[in-house]
Write a protein that holds these residues in place. Structure first.
Motif, PDB file in Angstrom:
ATOM      1  N   LYS A   9     -14.867   7.832   1.588  1.00 34.69           N
ATOM      2  CA  LYS A   9     -14.089   8.159   0.388  1.00 34.69           C
ATOM      3  C   LYS A   9     -13.002   9.183   0.692  1.00 34.69           C
ATOM      4  CE  LYS A   9     -14.679   9.696  -4.384  1.00 34.69           C
ATOM      5  NZ  LYS A   9     -15.652  10.129  -5.406  1.00 34.69           N
ATOM      6  N   LYS A  10     -13.293  10.139   1.554  1.00 36.42           N
ATOM      7  CA  LYS A  10     -12.312  11.169   1.865  1.00 36.42           C
ATOM      8  C   LYS A  10     -11.089  10.575   2.544  1.00 36.42           C
ATOM      9  CE  LYS A  10     -11.640  15.502   4.361  1.00 36.42           C
ATOM     10  NZ  LYS A  10     -12.255  16.533   5.219  1.00 36.42           N
ATOM     11  N   GLN A  11     -11.294   9.645   3.483  1.00 31.96           N
ATOM     12  CA  GLN A  11     -10.163   9.045   4.174  1.00 31.96           C
ATOM     13  C   GLN A  11      -9.290   8.246   3.223  1.00 31.96           C
ATOM     14  OE1 GLN A  11     -11.940   6.894   7.478  1.00 31.96           O
ATOM     15  NE2 GLN A  11     -11.536   8.606   8.846  1.00 31.96           N
ATOM     16  N   VAL A  12      -9.916   7.561   2.266  1.00 38.29           N
ATOM     17  CA  VAL A  12      -9.145   6.824   1.265  1.00 38.29           C
ATOM     18  C   VAL A  12      -8.285   7.783   0.452  1.00 38.29           C
ATOM     19  CG1 VAL A  12      -9.290   5.381  -0.804  1.00 38.29           C
ATOM     20  CG2 VAL A  12     -10.831   4.962   1.124  1.00 38.29           C
ATOM     21  N   SER A  13      -8.862   8.920   0.071  1.00 43.48           N
ATOM     22  CA  SER A  13      -8.121   9.914  -0.718  1.00 43.48           C
ATOM     23  C   SER A  13      -6.970  10.506   0.083  1.00 43.48           C
ATOM     24  CB  SER A  13      -9.060  11.024  -1.186  1.00 43.48           C
ATOM     25  OG  SER A  13     -10.060  10.512  -2.043  1.00 43.48           O
ATOM     26  N   VAL A  14      -7.200  10.743   1.374  1.00 49.60           N
ATOM     27  CA  VAL A  14      -6.139  11.297   2.226  1.00 49.60           C
ATOM     28  C   VAL A  14      -4.982  10.307   2.327  1.00 49.60           C
ATOM     29  CG1 VAL A  14      -5.543  12.013   4.570  1.00 49.60           C
ATOM     30  CG2 VAL A  14      -7.689  12.776   3.541  1.00 49.60           C
ATOM     31  N   ILE A  15      -5.296   9.044   2.539  1.00 49.09           N
ATOM     32  CA  ILE A  15      -4.251   8.023   2.624  1.00 49.09           C
ATOM     33  C   ILE A  15      -3.474   7.954   1.315  1.00 49.09           C
ATOM     34  CG2 ILE A  15      -3.830   5.542   2.776  1.00 49.09           C
ATOM     35  CD1 ILE A  15      -6.093   5.367   4.790  1.00 49.09           C
ATOM     36  N   ASN A  16      -4.182   7.968   0.191  1.00 49.95           N
ATOM     37  CA  ASN A  16      -3.515   7.913  -1.111  1.00 49.95           C
ATOM     38  C   ASN A  16      -2.598   9.114  -1.316  1.00 49.95           C
ATOM     39  OD1 ASN A  16      -4.795   5.515  -1.764  1.00 49.95           O
ATOM     40  ND2 ASN A  16      -6.482   6.527  -2.848  1.00 49.95           N
ATOM     41  N   ALA A  17      -3.067  10.297  -0.930  1.00 52.02           N
ATOM     42  CA  ALA A  17      -2.258  11.509  -1.090  1.00 52.02           C
ATOM     43  C   ALA A  17      -1.003  11.442  -0.215  1.00 52.02           C
ATOM     44  CB  ALA A  17      -3.084  12.749  -0.742  1.00 52.02           C
ATOM     45  N   CYS A  18      -1.166  11.002   1.026  1.00 52.11           N
ATOM     46  CA  CYS A  18      -0.018  10.908   1.938  1.00 52.11           C
ATOM     47  C   CYS A  18       1.008   9.901   1.438  1.00 52.11           C
ATOM     48  CB  CYS A  18      -0.486  10.521   3.336  1.00 52.11           C
ATOM     49  SG  CYS A  18      -1.433  11.802   4.201  1.00 52.11           S
ATOM     50  N   LEU A  19       0.534   8.726   1.018  1.00 51.78           N
ATOM     51  CA  LEU A  19       1.449   7.696   0.534  1.00 51.78           C
ATOM     52  C   LEU A  19       2.178   8.148  -0.724  1.00 51.78           C
ATOM     53  CD1 LEU A  19      -0.683   4.444   1.022  1.00 51.78           C
ATOM     54  CD2 LEU A  19       1.310   5.156   2.340  1.00 51.78           C
ATOM     55  N   LEU A  20       1.458   8.786  -1.635  1.00 51.77           N
ATOM     56  CA  LEU A  20       2.062   9.218  -2.884  1.00 51.77           C
ATOM     57  C   LEU A  20       3.095  10.315  -2.647  1.00 51.77           C
ATOM     58  CD1 LEU A  20       2.234   9.040  -5.929  1.00 51.77           C
ATOM     59  CD2 LEU A  20       0.233  10.547  -6.091  1.00 51.77           C
ATOM     60  N   ALA A  21       2.743  11.296  -1.817  1.00 50.25           N
ATOM     61  CA  ALA A  21       3.680  12.381  -1.521  1.00 50.25           C
ATOM     62  C   ALA A  21       4.921  11.845  -0.815  1.00 50.25           C
ATOM     63  CB  ALA A  21       2.999  13.445  -0.660  1.00 50.25           C
ATOM     64  N   GLY A  22       4.723  10.965   0.170  1.00 48.68           N
ATOM     65  CA  GLY A  22       5.857  10.405   0.885  1.00 48.68           C
ATOM     66  C   GLY A  22       6.763   9.578  -0.006  1.00 48.68           C
ATOM     67  N   ARG A  23       6.175   8.789  -0.879  1.00 44.35           N
ATOM     68  CA  ARG A  23       6.987   7.956  -1.774  1.00 44.35           C
ATOM     69  C   ARG A  23       7.816   8.806  -2.726  1.00 44.35           C
ATOM     70  NH1 ARG A  23       6.139   5.960  -6.739  1.00 44.35           N
ATOM     71  NH2 ARG A  23       3.914   6.457  -6.765  1.00 44.35           N
ATOM     72  N   ILE A  24       7.218   9.846  -3.292  1.00 42.84           N
ATOM     73  CA  ILE A  24       7.956  10.728  -4.197  1.00 42.84           C
ATOM     74  C   ILE A  24       9.129  11.387  -3.478  1.00 42.84           C
ATOM     75  CG2 ILE A  24       7.819  12.835  -5.590  1.00 42.84           C
ATOM     76  CD1 ILE A  24       4.894  12.128  -6.163  1.00 42.84           C
ATOM     77  N   LEU A  25       8.883  11.845  -2.253  1.00 43.33           N
ATOM     78  CA  LEU A  25       9.942  12.513  -1.493  1.00 43.33           C
ATOM     79  C   LEU A  25      11.100  11.565  -1.201  1.00 43.33           C
ATOM     80  CD1 LEU A  25       7.800  14.622   1.014  1.00 43.33           C
ATOM     81  CD2 LEU A  25       9.145  15.483  -0.909  1.00 43.33           C
ATOM     82  N   ILE A  26      10.800  10.352  -0.747  1.00 39.35           N
ATOM     83  CA  ILE A  26      11.865   9.411  -0.412  1.00 39.35           C
ATOM     84  C   ILE A  26      12.620   8.984  -1.661  1.00 39.35           C
ATOM     85  CG2 ILE A  26      12.374   7.120   0.516  1.00 39.35           C
ATOM     86  CD1 ILE A  26      10.033   7.457   2.406  1.00 39.35           C
ATOM     87  N   GLU A  27      11.904   8.700  -2.726  1.00 30.87           N
ATOM     88  CA  GLU A  27      12.553   8.233  -3.958  1.00 30.87           C
ATOM     89  C   GLU A  27      13.465   9.286  -4.571  1.00 30.87           C
ATOM     90  OE1 GLU A  27       9.352   4.948  -5.679  1.00 30.87           O
ATOM     91  OE2 GLU A  27       9.440   6.947  -6.552  1.00 30.87           O
ATOM     92  N   ASN A  28      13.262  10.538  -4.226  1.00 33.11           N
ATOM     93  CA  ASN A  28      14.036  11.604  -4.861  1.00 33.11           C
ATOM     94  C   ASN A  28      14.983  12.319  -3.906  1.00 33.11           C
ATOM     95  OD1 ASN A  28      12.942  11.900  -7.801  1.00 33.11           O
ATOM     96  ND2 ASN A  28      11.135  11.571  -6.540  1.00 33.11           N
TER      97      ASN A  28
END
Length: 254
Positions: A9-28
């Motif tokens: 579960k922790k690895q899934v959460s880490v992947i989700n956090a990384c993808l979400l943070a990266g997407r927000i940064l690129i989109e903005n």
């Protein structure tokens, strides 16, 4: 059982956090170096020693050790909102200082992602108008046309904002906004509300000029991102062509 279900579960959460943070940064409007660094810091501070990330302006791929598959997210829109970029960086620092848990980090990132804009439209409109007037003076030393540039720059930005919001085609929105600016500048000079049409146009189109994409393209190229750098350079070039073409069309008939 799916591959995702077998992951800790922790690895899934880490992947989700990384993808979400990266997407927000690129989109903005963040440069790729910052995106990769932020994602790697989140993974490292979550206890992941090795994380592989492939980042472009249209998508992100993240893979962690001991996970059977990589995860992908697409970048569907790109705008400029450096306030969101700063907020994501602040969350990353708080997570590094253990002020936030991984779950809280994801919730805060989702809250930033769901926010429409850091600044309301009226503030952005006033900033665009003020930028037009100030840069008109800086570039041309023409104080007389500054009030006209203030008004036309604000109108041009409004046209771009609402047209882009309606049709979601940035280059077409920039063309229409620049065409509007050129026509209004010609009318203002014709009715003696302005003196120099060139100066008014120069100041009024400044809020539309892709300054951040050009800067990010150069930074990406310098840092070795040979996919994102040229892609952003082409995007900035297309924006410049759209703006220039509209102004040429107006000046041809003036």
């Amino acid at each position: 059982m799916t591959a995702m279900a077998t992951r800790p579960k922790k690895q899934v959460s880490v992947i989700n956090a990384c993808l979400l943070a990266g997407r927000i940064l690129i989109e903005n409007g963040s440069e790729m170096t910052r995106v990769i660094d932020t994602m790697q810091r989140i993974a490292h501070n979550a206890g992941i020693d090795s994380a592989q990330m492939f980042v472009t302006v249209t998508g992100i791929v993240v893979s962690l050790d001991d996970t059977p598959n990589a995860q992908v997210t697409s970048i569907e829109r790109r705008t400029i909102d450096l306030g969101k970029v700063a907020r994501v960086n602040e969350l990353s620092r708080e997570f590094a200082e253990q002020k936030l848990s991984l779950g809280m980090l994801i919730k805060r990132l989702q809250r930033i992602d769901n926010d429409i804009h850091t600044f309301p439209f009226w503030i952005r409109l006033f900033a665009a108008s003020l930028l037009s007037a100030v840069l008109l003076i800086v570039f041309t030393q023409d104080y007389i046309d500054a009030p006209t540039g203030f008004v036309i720059g604000g109108i041009g930005y409004s046209v771009f904002y609402f047209f882009n919001r309606q049709f979601k085609v940035q280059f077409l929105s920039e063309f229409v906004a620049s065409l509007t600016i050129g026509i209004l500048a010609a009318i203002a000079v014709r009715v003696h509300l302005g003196v120099y049409i060139d100066n008014i146009i120069i100041g009024s189109i400044m809020p539309l000029v892709p300054g951040v994409p050009i800067t990010n393209a150069v930074r990406d190229l310098v840092s070795g991102n040979l996919i994102s750098g040229p892609a952003r350079a082409v995007e900035a070039l297309l924006s410049s062509v759209a703006i220039g073409s509209a102004i040429v069309c107006v000046l041809h008939f003036v």
